[in-house]
Structures are given as C-alpha cells and as structure tokens.
Design a protein around this motif. Structure first.
Motif, PDB file in Angstrom:
ATOM      1  N   ALA A 154      23.911  26.211  31.389  1.00 44.95           N
ATOM      2  CA  ALA A 154      22.622  25.524  31.275  1.00 44.95           C
ATOM      3  C   ALA A 154      22.300  24.782  32.559  1.00 44.95           C
ATOM      4  O   ALA A 154      23.137  24.640  33.458  1.00 44.95           O
ATOM      5  N   PHE A 155      21.061  24.313  32.637  1.00 47.18           N
ATOM      6  CA  PHE A 155      20.609  23.530  33.791  1.00 47.18           C
ATOM      7  C   PHE A 155      20.258  22.115  33.330  1.00 47.18           C
ATOM      8  O   PHE A 155      19.859  21.900  32.191  1.00 47.18           O
ATOM      9  N   GLY A 156      20.383  21.163  34.214  1.00 48.10           N
ATOM     10  CA  GLY A 156      20.017  19.787  33.903  1.00 48.10           C
ATOM     11  C   GLY A 156      21.165  19.040  33.256  1.00 48.10           C
ATOM     12  O   GLY A 156      22.059  19.641  32.654  1.00 48.10           O
ATOM     13  N   GLN A 157      21.128  17.707  33.386  1.00 50.34           N
ATOM     14  CA  GLN A 157      22.187  16.864  32.839  1.00 50.34           C
ATOM     15  C   GLN A 157      22.362  17.093  31.340  1.00 50.34           C
ATOM     16  O   GLN A 157      23.472  17.174  30.827  1.00 50.34           O
ATOM     17  N   ALA A 158      21.228  17.188  30.624  1.00 50.45           N
ATOM     18  CA  ALA A 158      21.295  17.362  29.182  1.00 50.45           C
ATOM     19  C   ALA A 158      21.361  18.828  28.777  1.00 50.45           C
ATOM     20  O   ALA A 158      21.467  19.142  27.606  1.00 50.45           O
ATOM     21  N   GLY A 159      21.265  19.700  29.754  1.00 56.93           N
ATOM     22  CA  GLY A 159      21.344  21.123  29.467  1.00 56.93           C
ATOM     23  C   GLY A 159      20.169  21.655  28.698  1.00 56.93           C
ATOM     24  O   GLY A 159      20.256  22.673  28.022  1.00 56.93           O
ATOM     25  N   ARG A 160      19.023  20.956  28.840  1.00 56.78           N
ATOM     26  CA  ARG A 160      17.899  21.359  28.005  1.00 56.78           C
ATOM     27  C   ARG A 160      16.768  22.039  28.776  1.00 56.78           C
ATOM     28  O   ARG A 160      15.802  22.492  28.179  1.00 56.78           O
ATOM     29  N   THR A 161      16.837  22.050  30.086  1.00 57.84           N
ATOM     30  CA  THR A 161      15.706  22.622  30.820  1.00 57.84           C
ATOM     31  C   THR A 161      15.675  24.141  30.702  1.00 57.84           C
ATOM     32  O   THR A 161      14.630  24.722  30.561  1.00 57.84           O
ATOM     33  N   ASN A 162      16.802  24.754  30.773  1.00 58.80           N
ATOM     34  CA  ASN A 162      16.884  26.196  30.551  1.00 58.80           C
ATOM     35  C   ASN A 162      18.368  26.550  30.427  1.00 58.80           C
ATOM     36  O   ASN A 162      19.233  25.835  30.917  1.00 58.80           O
ATOM     37  N   SER A 163      18.646  27.640  29.770  1.00 59.63           N
ATOM     38  CA  SER A 163      20.045  28.017  29.591  1.00 59.63           C
ATOM     39  C   SER A 163      20.133  29.504  29.273  1.00 59.63           C
ATOM     40  O   SER A 163      19.112  30.172  29.084  1.00 59.63           O
ATOM     41  N   GLY A 164      21.366  30.000  29.232  1.00 64.67           N
ATOM     42  CA  GLY A 164      21.589  31.394  28.878  1.00 64.67           C
ATOM     43  C   GLY A 164      23.055  31.644  28.624  1.00 64.67           C
ATOM     44  O   GLY A 164      23.892  30.738  28.741  1.00 64.67           O
ATOM     45  N   GLU A 165      23.362  32.861  28.305  1.00 67.43           N
ATOM     46  CA  GLU A 165      24.717  33.196  27.879  1.00 67.43           C
ATOM     47  C   GLU A 165      25.559  33.802  28.995  1.00 67.43           C
ATOM     48  O   GLU A 165      25.051  34.464  29.892  1.00 67.43           O
ATOM     49  N   GLU A 166      26.857  33.588  28.876  1.00 66.25           N
ATOM     50  CA  GLU A 166      27.830  34.409  29.601  1.00 66.25           C
ATOM     51  C   GLU A 166      28.717  35.012  28.523  1.00 66.25           C
ATOM     52  O   GLU A 166      29.235  34.262  27.675  1.00 66.25           O
ATOM     53  N   ILE A 167      28.867  36.322  28.514  1.00 61.39           N
ATOM     54  CA  ILE A 167      29.595  36.937  27.394  1.00 61.39           C
ATOM     55  C   ILE A 167      30.746  37.813  27.879  1.00 61.39           C
ATOM     56  O   ILE A 167      30.761  38.285  29.021  1.00 61.39           O
ATOM     57  N   LEU A 168      31.684  37.991  26.966  1.00 58.48           N
ATOM     58  CA  LEU A 168      32.701  39.032  27.142  1.00 58.48           C
ATOM     59  C   LEU A 168      32.308  40.142  26.175  1.00 58.48           C
ATOM     60  O   LEU A 168      32.077  39.893  24.988  1.00 58.48           O
ATOM     61  N   ALA A 169      32.201  41.363  26.706  1.00 58.25           N
ATOM     62  CA  ALA A 169      31.709  42.459  25.864  1.00 58.25           C
ATOM     63  C   ALA A 169      32.534  43.714  26.077  1.00 58.25           C
ATOM     64  O   ALA A 169      33.063  43.949  27.168  1.00 58.25           O
TER      65      ALA A 169
END
Lengths: 264, 172
Positions: free
Chosen positions: B106-121
């Motif tokens: 995520a981005f930002g101190q609170a992690g609320r500005t934008n985020s996404g996944e990192e996965i093992l697949a």
C-alpha cells in the motif's frame, strides 16, 4: 472481395508514398508529446521492415492487418499524422482532420502528456483524398491551427483571388483580408512616410500607419511586418524587396548611431 | 516447480534461486508489514532444485525436492506499480493462474491512498495475465518452459496476424 489500397502517409501538407513498417507493426513515432502510456495499435503485418506501398486490408477484433499485394489500387490507405506542436514551435499551425463519411477509420494511436501531442489515424479513403487534405493545409507561422475536411470540388483553392501574403497574415479570414485591403486603399498618400514604411521596424511602422489612418485597429491583429510589403506594393508602388541591399538596414543604422561601424 | 519472481509490473520474470551465496532461501515474503498492509510469509523446507506447495491447517509451506510438475511453475507476482491515486492495480484477465497466498502493498502512512496485491501463484502452461504499471499495461504468458512478456499492442498485433492467417477477419 479484397480491395487493393495504395498506402500513403499524410502529415500537414506533405503526402508521401508508403507506410513505414517496423517489427511487424506500423510504428507510432510521434515528433512531439510523450508515449508513456499504451499508445494503441495502428496495424500489424507479416511484411519485413521497410515501406508498404500497396496492400490488402483485413479487420479482425484485435486490429488491422495489412497484407502486401501488387495490383491496381482502388482506394487509399492513409496514415494521417495529426499534430499540435510543442512549445518550441507553438507559432506553427496544428494539423487536424475532420473525418467525414467518405473515410473509414480503422485504428488510431495517441501521445499522452508532454509538450505538444499527436494522434495518428489509419483510414481507408477514396483515391485523391490525402492530396485533397494536404493541399488545403497552410503551413505558415502564425497562421493558426487548422481542422481540415475533405472538399473534392475545392482542392487547394483558398485565397479566392486575394493576395496570398495578406490571406496568410489574416489567418485565412477572407472578410478581414478584404477589410484591410479597403483600409489600405483609403490611406492618405500625402501623409505616408515611405522611409518608415520601407525601412523601419515593426513598432514604428505600426505606430505610423495607425496615426496616419487614424485607426487604432488598422492592422486588425495582423503582424505589421507581414502586411507592410502589400502596402509598399500597392500604395507606394515600391516593393520592399527592391530596396534590400541598396540601403542601410534599421539594425545597421542603429549600430552606426551608436558609433559602431559594421563594415570594419 | 521452478520459482519465478515478477518484481514489479512491466519487469521481466526472473528465476528465484533457492540456493544463494548467503545460504539456502528459507522463506518467501509477500506484501508489506504495517498499517493498511498485509504480509504473508511462506517457509521453504527440504532440499532439491524444485519446490512444491503444501497447504496445512496453519498455512502454506514450500517443499524442495525433485518434482516433475508438467510445465507448471510458481511465481511471486507483485501487481503494484508506482504511486497513483486512482490507478487500479491487480492481476487482470488471468487464465491458468491459481493464487496460493497473497500479501498487500500500500501507499501512505495509513495505507489508504492506494494498494494492491503481491501473490504466490501456481502458473499452468499457456497461462496469461495482465499487470498495470503506473502508466502502461504488460501481458505475461508462461509457455511451460519460458515467459513471454508483451505490450498490449504487441499482443494484439500477434493475435490479429494469427487470426488472418487462419482465414478470419473482414477484408476491405
């Protein structure tokens, strides 16, 4: 039924034979703007790198496919390179095309961000379309951007008998051009200073003619330097060009007055 | 299965060596720790050139060994590009991709500005998916032996040519 297309590249008033191919695609190589986003696919082909001249055109869901073919062309495949200049050339006109029902737009690619921008469109058009568009575009500084549409009965004829230099100075506005011609015809000859008109710079010419004509909007937005040649020709009967080389230029005179001799 | 890593959208997948100069790789970490984020840790146990996924009641473990996995591979896929308030990050148009575990970046101190996944697949042969970076998109395809990375334009050009060669499409 396959129609043979002659491939052309249109940019402003230039029409070149062929459409460039690189790495199996018609590449999008804009002169200005940025291509940091996905630009869009113009066309793909199995032809080797180089120029495609005559082709058959196939449309699938994924895009346009060009297949080289030698035959008598019945239509044009035109890569229209529309552009708006960046800040380094902002006084030069932008080139855009209004696509009518006579063409079929097949694909496009655009820049995103940066100074200036370009949108290239691949179209299937009737024979003579590209030349018609190109002949209407005026690529003169300060003329202003143009959105050009196909006029099959009016190729290249723009000035309607008006002096081209004035027509360009008034950015293709026929009415303003005629108004200005009338103003020039009404100038009081006895009050005109041919020295100022023929040899002085833009500011003095402008001030002199506005004063003599008693019209603060004598030039109606045109650049005095662009129209002074017409005034000299028609009112004074002395082409500005005939004095070049014979008399001292305004800059040389300024240097001389400042005590500098350019000849030495 | 071989283990690959896509470090960020647009990057070429790289083979993740199980034996490094510092010793054998002991774990794979996904995502980030912190507010608005989620971190996943997958231990690696055993010996051998390949890995296989084993699910337990408490989580997932990668077990090393000599496994024959018929062209499948494991991939750590980071689907998060550079910061952009409105850019959508994720694994799009995925076919043949089975997510095992995910973490959140995520981005930002609170992690609320934008985020996404990192996965093992687990990635099957012929699997495809698309990742967004800040400005562009990239297609990935696992053939069973190697990765192919294409821009959307390259992919469309290839598919269009294939279709016409097979007799499809409308001729002008």
């Amino acid at each position: 039924m396959k129609t043979t297309h002659i491939a052309l590249t249109l940019r402003g008033n230039s029409v070149e034979n062929g459409i460039a191919v690189n790495d199996g695609q018609v590449p999008f190589n804009p002169h200005s703007g940025m291509t940091r986003h996905n630009t869009g696919l113009l066309a793909s082909t199995s032809a080797p790198d180089g120029n495609l001249n005559k082709v058959h055109v196939a449309i699938v869901d994924e895009g346009v496919v060009l297949v080289p073919y030698e035959g008598e062309p019945q239509k044009e495949l035109v890569l229209v390179q529309q552009y708006s200049n960046g800040s380094g050339a902002k006084r030069w006109p932008s080139f855009h095309v209004e696509f009518g029902s006579e063409v079929r737009q097949l694909s496009d690619a655009s820049t995103s961000g940066g100074s200036g921008g370009e949108t290239w469109v691949l179209v299937s058009a009737p024979i003579g379309w590209a030349e018609n568009i190109a002949s209407q575009f005026v690529d003169e500084r300060d003329y202003g951007g143009q959105i050009i549409s196909y006029k099959p009965d009016n190729a290249g004829e723009k000035e309607n008998g008006l002096p081209r230099e004035l027509f360009i100075a008034f950015r293709g506005d026929e009415e303003l051009t005629r108004q200005f011609m009338a103003k020039v015809a009404g100038l009081p000859l006895d009050r005109l200073d041919d020295h100022i008109i023929l040899q002085c710079g833009r500011a003095r010419v402008k001030a002199h003619l506005e004063e003599v004509s008693r019209d603060p909007d004598f030039f109606m937005g045109a650049d005095p330097n662009r129209v002074v040649g017409y005034i000299a020709d028609t009112v004074l009967g002395t082409p500005v060009s005939s004095l070049e080389g014979e008399t001292e230029t305004a800059m040389a005179r300024a240097f001389r007055k400042a005590g500098l001799d350019l000849a030495n | 299965m071989k283990l690959y890593q896509i470090e960020y959208p647009g990057s070429a997948p790289s083979h993740l060596g199980l034996d490094t100069e510092a010793g054998p790789l002991s774990e794979v970490r996904l995502g980030e720790a912190g507010r608005g984020r989620e971190e996943g840790i997958i231990p690696i146990i055993g010996e051998g050139p390949d890995v296989r996924v084993k699910k337990t009641d408490d989580g997932v473990v990668l077990v090393r060994g000599n496994w024959d996995d018929e062209g499948r591979c494991l991939a750590v896929i980071n689907a998060v590009g550079g910061y952009d308030r409105y850019r959508s990050y994720g694994i799009f148009d995925a076919q043949g991709v089975e997510a095992i575990l995910s973490g959140t970046i995520a981005f930002g101190q609170a992690g609320r500005t934008n985020s996404g996944e990192e996965i093992l697949a687990i990635v099957a042969p012929g699997a495809t998916f698309r990742l967004n970076s800040k400005y562009a998109s990239t297609w990935y395809m696992w053939t069973g032996t190697e990765w192919q990375v294409e821009s959307p334009e390259e992919r469309k050009a290839r598919l269009a040519l294939q279709k016409v060669e097979q007799g499809g499409g409308e001729w002008l």
